[in-house]
Write a protein that holds these residues in place. Structure first.
Motif, mmCIF file in Angstrom:
data_model
loop_
_atom_site.group_PDB
_atom_site.id
_atom_site.type_symbol
_atom_site.label_atom_id
_atom_site.label_comp_id
_atom_site.label_asym_id
_atom_site.label_seq_id
_atom_site.Cartn_x
_atom_site.Cartn_y
_atom_site.Cartn_z
ATOM 1 N N HIS A 1 -16.427 6.107 9.368
ATOM 2 C CA HIS A 1 -16.540 5.529 8.038
ATOM 3 C C HIS A 1 -17.994 5.145 7.809
ATOM 4 O O HIS A 1 -18.684 4.725 8.737
ATOM 5 C CB HIS A 1 -15.680 4.265 7.914
ATOM 6 N N ASP B 1 -1.831 -0.910 -3.817
ATOM 7 C CA ASP B 1 -3.016 -0.072 -3.728
ATOM 8 C C ASP B 1 -2.671 1.265 -3.097
ATOM 9 O O ASP B 1 -1.605 1.448 -2.523
ATOM 10 C CB ASP B 1 -4.187 -0.764 -3.025
ATOM 11 N N TRP C 1 -4.939 4.917 -1.439
ATOM 12 C CA TRP C 1 -6.213 5.496 -1.046
ATOM 13 C C TRP C 1 -6.127 7.010 -1.206
ATOM 14 O O TRP C 1 -5.116 7.615 -0.837
ATOM 15 C CB TRP C 1 -6.526 5.160 0.412
ATOM 16 N N THR C 2 -7.173 7.610 -1.741
ATOM 17 C CA THR C 2 -7.226 9.058 -1.853
ATOM 18 C C THR C 2 -8.671 9.510 -1.755
ATOM 19 O O THR C 2 -9.585 8.690 -1.687
ATOM 20 C CB THR C 2 -6.542 9.551 -3.154
ATOM 21 N N ARG C 3 -8.857 10.786 -1.716
ATOM 22 C CA ARG C 3 -10.215 11.344 -1.630
ATOM 23 C C ARG C 3 -10.591 11.978 -2.968
ATOM 24 O O ARG C 3 -10.318 11.413 -4.009
ATOM 25 C CB ARG C 3 -10.295 12.345 -0.479
ATOM 26 N N ARG D 1 -14.965 2.314 -2.924
ATOM 27 C CA ARG D 1 -15.174 3.670 -2.444
ATOM 28 C C ARG D 1 -16.084 3.613 -1.230
ATOM 29 O O ARG D 1 -17.048 2.851 -1.202
ATOM 30 C CB ARG D 1 -15.829 4.498 -3.549
ATOM 31 N N GLU E 1 -9.810 2.313 -9.917
ATOM 32 C CA GLU E 1 -10.587 2.435 -8.690
ATOM 33 C C GLU E 1 -11.388 1.159 -8.478
ATOM 34 O O GLU E 1 -12.147 0.742 -9.351
ATOM 35 C CB GLU E 1 -11.534 3.643 -8.753
ATOM 36 N N CYS F 1 -13.788 8.329 -0.041
ATOM 37 C CA CYS F 1 -12.439 7.769 0.004
ATOM 38 C C CYS F 1 -12.369 6.659 -1.033
ATOM 39 O O CYS F 1 -13.194 5.748 -1.032
ATOM 40 C CB CYS F 1 -12.133 7.233 1.398
ATOM 41 N N ARG F 2 -11.378 6.765 -1.922
ATOM 42 C CA ARG F 2 -11.270 5.835 -3.046
ATOM 43 C C ARG F 2 -10.048 4.939 -2.895
ATOM 44 O O ARG F 2 -8.970 5.425 -2.579
ATOM 45 C CB ARG F 2 -11.146 6.618 -4.341
ATOM 46 N N ARG F 3 -10.235 3.657 -3.174
ATOM 47 C CA ARG F 3 -9.115 2.714 -3.198
ATOM 48 C C ARG F 3 -8.767 2.447 -4.653
ATOM 49 O O ARG F 3 -9.585 1.946 -5.422
ATOM 50 C CB ARG F 3 -9.476 1.396 -2.521
ATOM 51 N N TYR F 4 -7.532 2.789 -5.004
ATOM 52 C CA TYR F 4 -7.010 2.501 -6.333
ATOM 53 C C TYR F 4 -6.091 1.302 -6.243
ATOM 54 O O TYR F 4 -5.356 1.145 -5.263
ATOM 55 C CB TYR F 4 -6.236 3.701 -6.886
ATOM 56 N N THR G 1 0.844 -1.190 0.000
ATOM 57 C CA THR G 1 0.000 0.000 0.000
ATOM 58 C C THR G 1 0.879 1.239 0.000
ATOM 59 O O THR G 1 1.850 1.307 0.762
ATOM 60 C CB THR G 1 -0.913 0.023 1.242
#
Length: 186
Positions: free
Chosen positions: A160, A107, A109-111, A130, A127, A179-182, A71
């Protein structure tokens, strides 16, 4: 031609690492994700881009080697040094290290920051998940919150929530971020 060098983080980088991280997050939805020392993970790779012995970019990778995963805990470029290829150079260096260790999935994580999302997508990340980051501020009300014995009032809370709750949560709380997980398969 870039004038920065990539190398492993050193303890002497602490002050400029913190400044780089803080200033790079300042104008994003992570503006209050302030740390006073670099988080440590084990195992991990800590990479920095330096110019004149000052950190101008950083990438901390938390490794989950048994699972073949890693990560990006933080990827930041000082605002005065953005758009010079520093983030891409850090990523490429990090990917080579991860492949050498047998990591198969990275991976991050971002907003909602448009530049960050566009960068991850242009780097080949997809992505995959989310959810919501919900903040209760002092003026958002206390309904539904219970305080422990001896505590008078909950002033702030970080929570969350699932996306299907977004509309009702936005009616109640003034600060909500997706919050997005790429994910990048190596």
């Amino acid at each position: 031609m870039p004038t920065f060098d990539l190398r492993d983080y050193r303890d002497t980088d602490s002050a400029s690492w913190l400044e780089c991280r803080l200033l790079s997050f300042f104008h994003t939805e992570y503006y209050d994700d302030v740390v006073t020392e670099r988080p440590r993970f084990d195992p991990a790779d800590y990479l920095v881009a330096v110019e004149n012995d000052t950190v101008v970019g950083l990438m901390d990778l938390e490794l989950f080697e048994a699972d073949g995963k890693a990560t990006i805990d933080v990827l930041a470029v000082h605002p005065r040094h953005q758009r010079r290829g520093i983030a891409q150079a850090l990523l490429e260096n990090g990917l080579a290290r991860l492949r050498d260790r047998g990591i198969r999935t990275l991976d991050a994580w971002t907003r909602g920051d448009e530049a960050a999302n566009a960068w991850y997508q242009s780097a080949g990340f997809v992505e995959r998940y989310r959810y919501l980051h919900v903040y209760k501020k002092y003026d958002d009300g206390d309904e539904g919150f219970e305080t422990p014995t001896g505590v008078k009032k909950i002033i702030m809370a970080f929570m969350h929530a699932e996306l299907d709750q977004e509309a009702q949560l936005r009616e109640r709380f003034s600060r909500i971020h997706a919050c997005r997980r790429y994910v990048l398969d190596l």
